[in-house]
Design a protein around this motif. Sequence first.
Motif, PDB file in Angstrom:
ATOM      1  N   SER A  70       0.846  -1.189   0.000  1.00  0.00           N
ATOM      2  CA  SER A  70       0.000   0.000   0.000  1.00  0.00           C
ATOM      3  C   SER A  70       0.884   1.242   0.000  1.00  0.00           C
ATOM      4  O   SER A  70       1.904   1.303   0.695  1.00  0.00           O
ATOM      5  N   GLY A  71       0.496   2.221  -0.766  1.00  0.00           N
ATOM      6  CA  GLY A  71       1.155   3.522  -0.777  1.00  0.00           C
ATOM      7  C   GLY A  71       2.641   3.469  -1.038  1.00  0.00           C
ATOM      8  O   GLY A  71       3.112   2.819  -1.971  1.00  0.00           O
ATOM      9  N   GLU A  72       3.392   4.143  -0.176  1.00  0.00           N
ATOM     10  CA  GLU A  72       4.837   4.249  -0.352  1.00  0.00           C
ATOM     11  C   GLU A  72       5.557   2.928  -0.122  1.00  0.00           C
ATOM     12  O   GLU A  72       6.672   2.734  -0.575  1.00  0.00           O
TER      13      GLU A  72
END
Length: 121
Positions: A70-72
């Motif tokens: 998820s995300g970074e």
Amino acid sequence: MTMSYKNRLIGFGICLASGIFFTALSMLMLPFIVLKPHKFALSYSIGNLLMMSSTLFLVGPKRQFQNMFSGERAMASGAYFGSMIGTIYAALGLRIYILVLLFIGQPTFRRTWAMTNFARQ
């Protein structure tokens, strides 16, 4: 299938201890990396996978993979697994020990980063 808290802690401990064992074993093989890079790369990669897998017992596989990608964290996780694949390929396919050494720096950094981020949650 649901595991009790005790069984999860046991699984975590076994995976973590096995991962530390294989990583330590690979460090003992480090002086011989010029002669047999494949032995080093395999034990190092197995150790990394076992240590990373140990947290699956604590948070569960679904949540672990959701957190990892998820995300970074998606880029970091991709780089982590890519560097492990690169380590194995450089050792088994190319047999270039300097490239193996470059690839092992990535999982070490990524694992440390992931553990510190996971601990902050």
